[in-house]
Scaffold this motif. Structure first.
Motif, PDB file in Angstrom:
ATOM      1  N   HIS A 183     -25.902  -5.376 -66.733  1.00 41.49           N
ATOM      2  CA  HIS A 183     -24.843  -6.120 -67.416  1.00 41.49           C
ATOM      3  C   HIS A 183     -23.631  -5.212 -67.582  1.00 41.49           C
ATOM      4  O   HIS A 183     -23.726  -3.985 -67.493  1.00 41.49           O
ATOM      5  CB  HIS A 183     -25.328  -6.719 -68.744  1.00 41.49           C
ATOM      6  N   THR A 184     -22.478  -5.824 -67.827  1.00 41.38           N
ATOM      7  CA  THR A 184     -21.215  -5.093 -67.832  1.00 41.38           C
ATOM      8  C   THR A 184     -20.558  -5.049 -69.211  1.00 41.38           C
ATOM      9  O   THR A 184     -19.370  -4.770 -69.328  1.00 41.38           O
ATOM     10  CB  THR A 184     -20.230  -5.746 -66.842  1.00 41.38           C
ATOM     11  N   ALA A 185     -21.328  -5.339 -70.260  1.00 44.02           N
ATOM     12  CA  ALA A 185     -20.763  -5.457 -71.603  1.00 44.02           C
ATOM     13  C   ALA A 185     -20.752  -4.122 -72.337  1.00 44.02           C
ATOM     14  O   ALA A 185     -21.744  -3.378 -72.308  1.00 44.02           O
ATOM     15  CB  ALA A 185     -21.552  -6.480 -72.414  1.00 44.02           C
ATOM     16  N   GLY A 186     -19.657  -3.859 -73.031  1.00 48.09           N
ATOM     17  CA  GLY A 186     -19.540  -2.591 -73.735  1.00 48.09           C
ATOM     18  C   GLY A 186     -20.392  -2.492 -74.976  1.00 48.09           C
ATOM     19  O   GLY A 186     -20.968  -1.441 -75.269  1.00 48.09           O
ATOM     20  N   SER A 187     -20.509  -3.585 -75.719  1.00 49.34           N
ATOM     21  CA  SER A 187     -21.184  -3.519 -77.018  1.00 49.34           C
ATOM     22  C   SER A 187     -22.596  -4.086 -76.999  1.00 49.34           C
ATOM     23  O   SER A 187     -23.251  -4.160 -78.040  1.00 49.34           O
ATOM     24  CB  SER A 187     -20.356  -4.273 -78.069  1.00 49.34           C
ATOM     25  N   VAL A 188     -23.090  -4.493 -75.840  1.00 48.36           N
ATOM     26  CA  VAL A 188     -24.432  -5.076 -75.730  1.00 48.36           C
ATOM     27  C   VAL A 188     -25.415  -3.993 -75.289  1.00 48.36           C
ATOM     28  O   VAL A 188     -25.163  -3.288 -74.310  1.00 48.36           O
ATOM     29  CB  VAL A 188     -24.437  -6.247 -74.718  1.00 48.36           C
ATOM     30  N   PRO A 189     -26.543  -3.830 -75.994  1.00 47.60           N
ATOM     31  CA  PRO A 189     -27.494  -2.779 -75.623  1.00 47.60           C
ATOM     32  C   PRO A 189     -28.196  -3.061 -74.299  1.00 47.60           C
ATOM     33  O   PRO A 189     -28.241  -4.213 -73.830  1.00 47.60           O
ATOM     34  CB  PRO A 189     -28.495  -2.778 -76.785  1.00 47.60           C
ATOM     35  N   LEU A 190     -28.736  -2.016 -73.728  1.00 48.36           N
ATOM     36  CA  LEU A 190     -29.494  -2.137 -72.486  1.00 48.36           C
ATOM     37  C   LEU A 190     -30.637  -3.127 -72.631  1.00 48.36           C
ATOM     38  O   LEU A 190     -30.988  -3.852 -71.696  1.00 48.36           O
ATOM     39  CB  LEU A 190     -30.051  -0.755 -72.100  1.00 48.36           C
ATOM     40  N   ALA A 191     -31.229  -3.204 -73.833  1.00 48.17           N
ATOM     41  CA  ALA A 191     -32.386  -4.049 -74.080  1.00 48.17           C
ATOM     42  C   ALA A 191     -32.112  -5.534 -73.851  1.00 48.17           C
ATOM     43  O   ALA A 191     -33.051  -6.335 -73.789  1.00 48.17           O
ATOM     44  CB  ALA A 191     -32.892  -3.837 -75.511  1.00 48.17           C
ATOM     45  N   ALA A 192     -30.843  -5.926 -73.701  1.00 48.80           N
ATOM     46  CA  ALA A 192     -30.530  -7.324 -73.411  1.00 48.80           C
ATOM     47  C   ALA A 192     -31.038  -7.743 -72.031  1.00 48.80           C
ATOM     48  O   ALA A 192     -31.248  -8.927 -71.779  1.00 48.80           O
ATOM     49  CB  ALA A 192     -29.027  -7.568 -73.503  1.00 48.80           C
ATOM     50  N   ILE A 193     -31.241  -6.769 -71.145  1.00 51.03           N
ATOM     51  CA  ILE A 193     -31.856  -7.046 -69.842  1.00 51.03           C
ATOM     52  C   ILE A 193     -33.367  -6.973 -70.039  1.00 51.03           C
ATOM     53  O   ILE A 193     -33.889  -5.952 -70.496  1.00 51.03           O
ATOM     54  CB  ILE A 193     -31.432  -6.017 -68.775  1.00 51.03           C
ATOM     55  N   PRO A 194     -34.118  -8.034 -69.729  1.00 51.91           N
ATOM     56  CA  PRO A 194     -35.569  -8.042 -69.971  1.00 51.91           C
ATOM     57  C   PRO A 194     -36.294  -6.880 -69.292  1.00 51.91           C
ATOM     58  O   PRO A 194     -35.928  -6.458 -68.192  1.00 51.91           O
ATOM     59  CB  PRO A 194     -36.014  -9.383 -69.376  1.00 51.91           C
ATOM     60  N   ALA A 195     -37.319  -6.402 -69.955  1.00 51.20           N
ATOM     61  CA  ALA A 195     -38.089  -5.266 -69.440  1.00 51.20           C
ATOM     62  C   ALA A 195     -38.845  -5.610 -68.159  1.00 51.20           C
ATOM     63  O   ALA A 195     -39.329  -4.701 -67.467  1.00 51.20           O
ATOM     64  CB  ALA A 195     -39.066  -4.775 -70.505  1.00 51.20           C
ATOM     65  N   LYS A 196     -38.941  -6.905 -67.828  1.00 50.51           N
ATOM     66  CA  LYS A 196     -39.616  -7.286 -66.575  1.00 50.51           C
ATOM     67  C   LYS A 196     -38.873  -6.736 -65.363  1.00 50.51           C
ATOM     68  O   LYS A 196     -39.452  -6.614 -64.279  1.00 50.51           O
ATOM     69  CB  LYS A 196     -39.736  -8.807 -66.471  1.00 50.51           C
ATOM     70  N   PHE A 197     -37.589  -6.421 -65.551  1.00 46.91           N
ATOM     71  CA  PHE A 197     -36.815  -5.810 -64.471  1.00 46.91           C
ATOM     72  C   PHE A 197     -36.958  -4.295 -64.552  1.00 46.91           C
ATOM     73  O   PHE A 197     -36.390  -3.658 -65.437  1.00 46.91           O
ATOM     74  CB  PHE A 197     -35.341  -6.200 -64.568  1.00 46.91           C
ATOM     75  N   ALA A 198     -37.729  -3.724 -63.640  1.00 47.03           N
ATOM     76  CA  ALA A 198     -37.959  -2.279 -63.651  1.00 47.03           C
ATOM     77  C   ALA A 198     -36.670  -1.520 -63.346  1.00 47.03           C
ATOM     78  O   ALA A 198     -36.513  -0.364 -63.753  1.00 47.03           O
ATOM     79  CB  ALA A 198     -39.036  -1.912 -62.632  1.00 47.03           C
ATOM     80  N   ARG A 199     -35.758  -2.180 -62.647  1.00 44.97           N
ATOM     81  CA  ARG A 199     -34.491  -1.542 -62.252  1.00 44.97           C
ATOM     82  C   ARG A 199     -33.332  -2.167 -63.047  1.00 44.97           C
ATOM     83  O   ARG A 199     -32.371  -2.675 -62.493  1.00 44.97           O
ATOM     84  CB  ARG A 199     -34.281  -1.700 -60.741  1.00 44.97           C
ATOM     85  N   ARG A 200     -33.430  -2.135 -64.355  1.00 53.81           N
ATOM     86  CA  ARG A 200     -32.388  -2.688 -65.218  1.00 53.81           C
ATOM     87  C   ARG A 200     -31.411  -1.584 -65.612  1.00 53.81           C
ATOM     88  O   ARG A 200     -31.766  -0.402 -65.666  1.00 53.81           O
ATOM     89  CB  ARG A 200     -32.986  -3.346 -66.463  1.00 53.81           C
ATOM     90  N   ALA A 201     -30.189  -1.991 -65.923  1.00 54.60           N
ATOM     91  CA  ALA A 201     -29.154  -0.989 -66.169  1.00 54.60           C
ATOM     92  C   ALA A 201     -27.970  -1.610 -66.904  1.00 54.60           C
ATOM     93  O   ALA A 201     -27.901  -2.818 -67.115  1.00 54.60           O
ATOM     94  CB  ALA A 201     -28.688  -0.384 -64.845  1.00 54.60           C
ATOM     95  N   VAL A 202     -27.046  -0.729 -67.266  1.00 47.37           N
ATOM     96  CA  VAL A 202     -25.728  -1.123 -67.778  1.00 47.37           C
ATOM     97  C   VAL A 202     -24.683  -0.526 -66.853  1.00 47.37           C
ATOM     98  O   VAL A 202     -24.794   0.629 -66.428  1.00 47.37           O
ATOM     99  CB  VAL A 202     -25.503  -0.628 -69.221  1.00 47.37           C
ATOM    100  N   PHE A 203     -23.673  -1.328 -66.549  1.00 54.80           N
ATOM    101  CA  PHE A 203     -22.547  -0.915 -65.693  1.00 54.80           C
ATOM    102  C   PHE A 203     -21.291  -1.416 -66.400  1.00 54.80           C
ATOM    103  O   PHE A 203     -20.870  -2.554 -66.216  1.00 54.80           O
ATOM    104  CB  PHE A 203     -22.713  -1.550 -64.308  1.00 54.80           C
TER     105      PHE A 203
END
Length: 259
Positions: free
Chosen positions: A89-109
């Motif tokens: 996700h590309t949001a400044g104030s949203v934590p990484l945890a907003a991407i579900p843990a089911k995605f092993a390759r989750r990130a913030v950009f």
């Protein structure tokens, strides 16, 4: 990572799509609920677009979720994004945890810049803040980011939240002060153009200085009571602005005393 899907069609999504399209990455698709905006962004970047989940491209290397902060978690959880792909996700104030843990390759950009529809930005100088819990994804994500910008910074969700807060002060609040200034000069029968050289020089000085504290000017930093009183009287028509003037002036004075 080379093949990119951008989810969203707002200001950031458009700027990001333009940047990807100009790079040696491959923009596979714009996916958005708003069909008209999706079409416009896709046409700007000569790529495909879709609005229905079943039409989401399934063969991209990375899916960039560029939607409103409140929609990030829902979009990440409900769209049929392949679990093996990188999802950021590309949001400044949203934590990484907003991407579900089911995605092993989750990130913030998170590209830290102000974006406006139809206005191109110099993307290669924009700081991009990255975060991922995946050691495997880390070098790939950084290499991907460096294809778009020369300023790539690793930051935790906590650090990024403070960066976003700082950006609100430096950008959104500063722009609101420009609007207040415009209102006041209009009350004097003048045009906003009279303030533009001042705004440009103020921003340039802050960027050139070691710290903005070093180039602070005005009656507040001098604690000029007479001028502040005259200004306060001129703001009697709007108690809210009068309080803002007083609060900011006091903050400038208190800060300047510590230099």
């Amino acid at each position: 990572m080379k093949r990119v899907v951008i989810i969203g069609s707002g200001n950031l999504a458009e700027a990001l799509a333009r940047a990807v399209a100009k790079s040696d990455l491959e923009l596979v698709q714009i996916f958005a609920r708003n069909a008209e905006r999706a079409r416009i962004v896709a046409e700007l970047t000569a790529t495909d677009w879709a609005t229905h989940p079943e039409m989401l491209a399934r063969d991209a290397d990375i899916y960039l979720i560029a939607v409103s902060d409140r929609a990030v978690e829902h979009v990440a959880a409900t769209l049929p994004i392949p679990q093996g792909a990188a999802v950021a996700h590309t949001a400044g104030s949203v934590p990484l945890a907003a991407i579900p843990a089911k995605f092993a390759r989750r990130a913030v950009f998170y590209p830290m810049q102000t974006f406006t529809k139809g206005r191109e930005v110099d993307f290669p100088v924009i700081p991009i803040f990255l975060e991922t819990p995946s050691a495997e994804l880390r070098p790939e994500l950084e290499a991907f980011a460096r294809k778009l910008s020369g300023a790539v910074i690793w930051a935790t969700s906590e650090q990024r939240a403070k960066v976003h807060l700082a950006a609100v002060f430096a950008c959104n609040f500063a722009n609101h002060m420009y609007a207040v200034g415009e209102r006041i000069v209009h009350d004097a029968g003048l045009d906003f153009d009279v303030l533009k050289p001042l705004i440009a020089e103020t921003a340039a000085k802050a960027c050139d200085a070691r710290s903005p504290l070093d180039v602070q000017t005005g009656p507040a930093v001098r604690n000029d009571f007479a001028t502040k009183a005259r200004h306060s009287d001129l703001l009697s028509f709007d108690l809210r602005l009068k309080n803002i003037y007083s609060t900011i002036s006091q903050s400038i004075w208190e800060t300047s005393k510590k230099i």
